[in-house]
Scaffold this motif. Structure first.
Motif, PDB file in Angstrom:
ATOM      1  N   PRO A 203      65.975  72.768 101.148  1.00  0.00           N
ATOM      2  CA  PRO A 203      65.350  73.379 102.325  1.00  0.00           C
ATOM      3  C   PRO A 203      65.100  74.875 102.101  1.00  0.00           C
ATOM      4  O   PRO A 203      65.913  75.552 101.475  1.00  0.00           O
ATOM      5  CB  PRO A 203      66.379  73.162 103.436  1.00  0.00           C
ATOM      6  N   VAL A 204      63.970  75.351 102.604  1.00  0.00           N
ATOM      7  CA  VAL A 204      63.602  76.762 102.401  1.00  0.00           C
ATOM      8  C   VAL A 204      64.238  77.658 103.457  1.00  0.00           C
ATOM      9  O   VAL A 204      64.523  78.831 103.199  1.00  0.00           O
ATOM     10  CB  VAL A 204      62.060  76.887 102.410  1.00  0.00           C
ATOM     11  N   ASP A 205      64.486  77.110 104.648  1.00  0.00           N
ATOM     12  CA  ASP A 205      64.930  77.985 105.745  1.00  0.00           C
ATOM     13  C   ASP A 205      66.339  78.555 105.535  1.00  0.00           C
ATOM     14  O   ASP A 205      66.755  79.437 106.278  1.00  0.00           O
ATOM     15  CB  ASP A 205      64.801  77.282 107.109  1.00  0.00           C
ATOM     16  N   VAL A 206      67.070  78.086 104.535  1.00  0.00           N
ATOM     17  CA  VAL A 206      68.385  78.694 104.280  1.00  0.00           C
ATOM     18  C   VAL A 206      68.324  79.633 103.065  1.00  0.00           C
ATOM     19  O   VAL A 206      69.342  80.158 102.643  1.00  0.00           O
ATOM     20  CB  VAL A 206      69.472  77.618 104.038  1.00  0.00           C
ATOM     21  N   MET A 207      67.131  79.837 102.539  1.00  0.00           N
ATOM     22  CA  MET A 207      67.038  80.669 101.334  1.00  0.00           C
ATOM     23  C   MET A 207      67.059  82.146 101.665  1.00  0.00           C
ATOM     24  O   MET A 207      66.456  82.594 102.640  1.00  0.00           O
ATOM     25  CB  MET A 207      65.754  80.327 100.568  1.00  0.00           C
ATOM     26  N   ASP A 208      67.730  82.880 100.805  1.00  0.00           N
ATOM     27  CA  ASP A 208      67.873  84.317 100.968  1.00  0.00           C
ATOM     28  C   ASP A 208      66.571  85.021 100.561  1.00  0.00           C
ATOM     29  O   ASP A 208      65.898  84.573  99.641  1.00  0.00           O
ATOM     30  CB  ASP A 208      69.008  84.748 100.023  1.00  0.00           C
ATOM     31  N   ASP A 209      66.239  86.103 101.254  1.00  0.00           N
ATOM     32  CA  ASP A 209      65.116  86.945 100.813  1.00  0.00           C
ATOM     33  C   ASP A 209      65.593  87.718  99.584  1.00  0.00           C
ATOM     34  O   ASP A 209      66.021  88.872  99.669  1.00  0.00           O
ATOM     35  CB  ASP A 209      64.714  87.945 101.923  1.00  0.00           C
ATOM     36  N   MET A 210      65.532  87.087  98.449  1.00  0.00           N
ATOM     37  CA  MET A 210      66.191  87.665  97.273  1.00  0.00           C
ATOM     38  C   MET A 210      65.504  88.943  96.782  1.00  0.00           C
ATOM     39  O   MET A 210      64.310  89.155  96.982  1.00  0.00           O
ATOM     40  CB  MET A 210      66.240  86.644  96.133  1.00  0.00           C
ATOM     41  N   ILE A 211      66.300  89.764  96.128  1.00  0.00           N
ATOM     42  CA  ILE A 211      65.779  91.019  95.572  1.00  0.00           C
ATOM     43  C   ILE A 211      64.984  90.711  94.304  1.00  0.00           C
ATOM     44  O   ILE A 211      65.426  89.955  93.439  1.00  0.00           O
ATOM     45  CB  ILE A 211      66.937  92.000  95.273  1.00  0.00           C
ATOM     46  N   LEU A 212      63.792  91.299  94.240  1.00  0.00           N
ATOM     47  CA  LEU A 212      62.935  91.137  93.058  1.00  0.00           C
ATOM     48  C   LEU A 212      63.067  92.368  92.161  1.00  0.00           C
ATOM     49  O   LEU A 212      63.188  92.259  90.952  1.00  0.00           O
ATOM     50  CB  LEU A 212      61.472  90.979  93.487  1.00  0.00           C
ATOM     51  N   ARG A 213      63.021  93.542  92.801  1.00  0.00           N
ATOM     52  CA  ARG A 213      63.167  94.794  92.051  1.00  0.00           C
ATOM     53  C   ARG A 213      64.262  95.629  92.684  1.00  0.00           C
ATOM     54  O   ARG A 213      64.267  95.838  93.898  1.00  0.00           O
ATOM     55  CB  ARG A 213      61.856  95.590  92.027  1.00  0.00           C
ATOM     56  N   ARG A 214      65.181  96.092  91.834  1.00  0.00           N
ATOM     57  CA  ARG A 214      66.317  96.868  92.336  1.00  0.00           C
ATOM     58  C   ARG A 214      65.902  98.308  92.643  1.00  0.00           C
ATOM     59  O   ARG A 214      64.821  98.745  92.249  1.00  0.00           O
ATOM     60  CB  ARG A 214      67.444  96.885  91.298  1.00  0.00           C
ATOM     61  N   THR A 215      66.800  99.027  93.291  1.00  0.00           N
ATOM     62  CA  THR A 215      66.535 100.422  93.655  1.00  0.00           C
ATOM     63  C   THR A 215      66.205 101.266  92.423  1.00  0.00           C
ATOM     64  O   THR A 215      65.386 102.183  92.496  1.00  0.00           O
ATOM     65  CB  THR A 215      67.782 101.031  94.354  1.00  0.00           C
ATOM     66  N   ASP A 216      66.837 100.959  91.299  1.00  0.00           N
ATOM     67  CA  ASP A 216      66.602 101.760  90.090  1.00  0.00           C
ATOM     68  C   ASP A 216      65.324 101.346  89.355  1.00  0.00           C
ATOM     69  O   ASP A 216      65.046 101.841  88.263  1.00  0.00           O
ATOM     70  CB  ASP A 216      67.815 101.678  89.143  1.00  0.00           C
ATOM     71  N   GLY A 217      64.556 100.436  89.944  1.00  0.00           N
ATOM     72  CA  GLY A 217      63.278 100.054  89.343  1.00  0.00           C
ATOM     73  C   GLY A 217      63.375  98.882  88.376  1.00  0.00           C
ATOM     74  O   GLY A 217      62.354  98.384  87.903  1.00  0.00           O
ATOM     75  N   THR A 218      64.594  98.432  88.077  1.00  0.00           N
ATOM     76  CA  THR A 218      64.715  97.278  87.178  1.00  0.00           C
ATOM     77  C   THR A 218      64.489  95.990  87.975  1.00  0.00           C
ATOM     78  O   THR A 218      64.684  95.959  89.191  1.00  0.00           O
ATOM     79  CB  THR A 218      66.095  97.229  86.477  1.00  0.00           C
ATOM     80  N   PHE A 219      64.086  94.951  87.266  1.00  0.00           N
ATOM     81  CA  PHE A 219      63.781  93.686  87.922  1.00  0.00           C
ATOM     82  C   PHE A 219      64.941  92.708  87.773  1.00  0.00           C
ATOM     83  O   PHE A 219      65.700  92.777  86.811  1.00  0.00           O
ATOM     84  CB  PHE A 219      62.490  93.100  87.341  1.00  0.00           C
ATOM     85  N   THR A 220      65.042  91.801  88.733  1.00  0.00           N
ATOM     86  CA  THR A 220      66.154  90.849  88.695  1.00  0.00           C
ATOM     87  C   THR A 220      65.795  89.639  87.829  1.00  0.00           C
ATOM     88  O   THR A 220      64.623  89.310  87.641  1.00  0.00           O
ATOM     89  CB  THR A 220      66.485  90.348  90.117  1.00  0.00           C
ATOM     90  N   TYR A 221      66.824  88.979  87.350  1.00  0.00           N
ATOM     91  CA  TYR A 221      66.641  87.790  86.524  1.00  0.00           C
ATOM     92  C   TYR A 221      65.741  86.757  87.174  1.00  0.00           C
ATOM     93  O   TYR A 221      64.795  86.256  86.558  1.00  0.00           O
ATOM     94  CB  TYR A 221      68.025  87.178  86.184  1.00  0.00           C
ATOM     95  N   ASN A 222      66.020  86.418  88.446  1.00  0.00           N
ATOM     96  CA  ASN A 222      65.273  85.337  89.093  1.00  0.00           C
ATOM     97  C   ASN A 222      63.775  85.601  89.178  1.00  0.00           C
ATOM     98  O   ASN A 222      62.978  84.672  89.219  1.00  0.00           O
ATOM     99  CB  ASN A 222      65.821  85.076  90.498  1.00  0.00           C
ATOM    100  N   PHE A 223      63.391  86.860  89.219  1.00  0.00           N
ATOM    101  CA  PHE A 223      61.968  87.194  89.271  1.00  0.00           C
ATOM    102  C   PHE A 223      61.379  87.263  87.861  1.00  0.00           C
ATOM    103  O   PHE A 223      60.334  86.660  87.579  1.00  0.00           O
ATOM    104  CB  PHE A 223      61.777  88.533  89.997  1.00  0.00           C
ATOM    105  N   ALA A 224      62.074  87.966  86.967  1.00  0.00           N
ATOM    106  CA  ALA A 224      61.556  88.157  85.608  1.00  0.00           C
ATOM    107  C   ALA A 224      61.382  86.816  84.891  1.00  0.00           C
ATOM    108  O   ALA A 224      60.397  86.597  84.183  1.00  0.00           O
ATOM    109  CB  ALA A 224      62.496  89.068  84.821  1.00  0.00           C
ATOM    110  N   VAL A 225      62.330  85.914  85.114  1.00  0.00           N
ATOM    111  CA  VAL A 225      62.290  84.636  84.404  1.00  0.00           C
ATOM    112  C   VAL A 225      61.034  83.835  84.768  1.00  0.00           C
ATOM    113  O   VAL A 225      60.419  83.188  83.926  1.00  0.00           O
ATOM    114  CB  VAL A 225      63.590  83.831  84.685  1.00  0.00           C
TER     115      VAL A 225
END
Ligand code: GLU
Length: 232
Positions: free
Chosen positions: A183-205
């Motif tokens: 289900p999508v309605d329990v999914m977190d608005d996950m972070i794509l890019r951190r404050t320091d400008g680096t990207f998260t694994y889930n987005f980069a992958v």
């Protein structure tokens, strides 16, 4: 996740946050063997998005261990290839471009909540009966022009995925577990890019698997719960 209409392109994508462990070696063998059995391409990609835990030494150990196992890669570090570079830290411009697309499509938003605020909210939520259910989407409610102005003024922020509302479940076929539905309605608005400008694994992958034309994702089942987020 599979696409059987194209020549096989698989990848082994270790994070150099430690040495190659037995689970990683197993995943690498499956990818390599599948590529060799199908006349496909075996890609090696180093997922060094975690700046604090990734080291060059670990990368070298992983490369050496794969060679020792006889798992030669067709594209990747040291051998190059048409989809390089094969280190995530060298692919930032491609993630930036993908993020811009999401922003233009109104599928990502800046979040100005500090780490301290988020930690406090999480701690408080963990004490309640329902537990922590992910980011409470405070910044999602900020009007777009105000958010833009705050970003332009240089206020520290992350970028989050705007998980769609009223969306049906994310479904995909897993060759081992069969039909999967989350289900999508329990999914977190996950972070794509951190404050320091680096990207998260889930987005980069996801950016890399798309841009490198990966046809089959073969990996440990610890990633099964990441898959719906990545599909989204
Ligand atoms: N870099 C991830 C890890 O080492 C694997 C990513 C993936 O296979 O999707 O756990």
């Amino acid at each position: 996740m599979t696409d059987s209409s194209k020549p096989v392109r698989v990848r082994f994508a270790p994070s150099p946050t430690g040495m190659l462990h037995i689970g990683g070696a197993r995943t690498a063998i499956y990818n390599w063997a599948f590529a060799r059995a199908t006349g496909g391409t075996f890609v090696l990609r180093i997922e060094d998005t975690d700046p604090e835990r990734s080291t060059e030494e670990n990368t070298q150990i992983i490369l050496r261990a794969l060679r020792w196992l006889g798992l030669n890669w067709d594209e990747g570090p040291e051998v190059g290839g048409p989809c390089g570079p094969y280190f995530q830290t060298q692919r930032t411009d491609t993630y930036e471009a993908a993020l811009q697309k999401l922003i233009e499509a109104d599928m990502a938003y800046p979040c100005f909540c500090s780490k301290e605020t988020l930690d406090a909210k999480r701690e408080a939520a963990e004490k309640t009966e329902g537990g922590y259910a992910g980011y409470d989407r405070t910044c999602r409610a900020i009007p777009a022009d105000e958010a833009r102005a705050r970003v332009a003024a240089g206020e520290p922020h992350t970028w989050r995925l705007k998980v769609p509302e009223g969306h049906g479940p994310v479904e995909f076929e897993d060759a081992v577990y069969g039909h999967m539905s989350f289900p999508v309605d329990v999914m977190d608005d996950m972070i794509l890019r951190r404050t320091d400008g680096t990207f998260t694994y889930n987005f980069a992958v996801v950016c890399d698997d798309v841009n490198m034309g990966i046809t089959h994702v073969i990996r440990g089942d610890d990633h099964l719960s990441n898959t719906p987020r990545q599909v989204l």
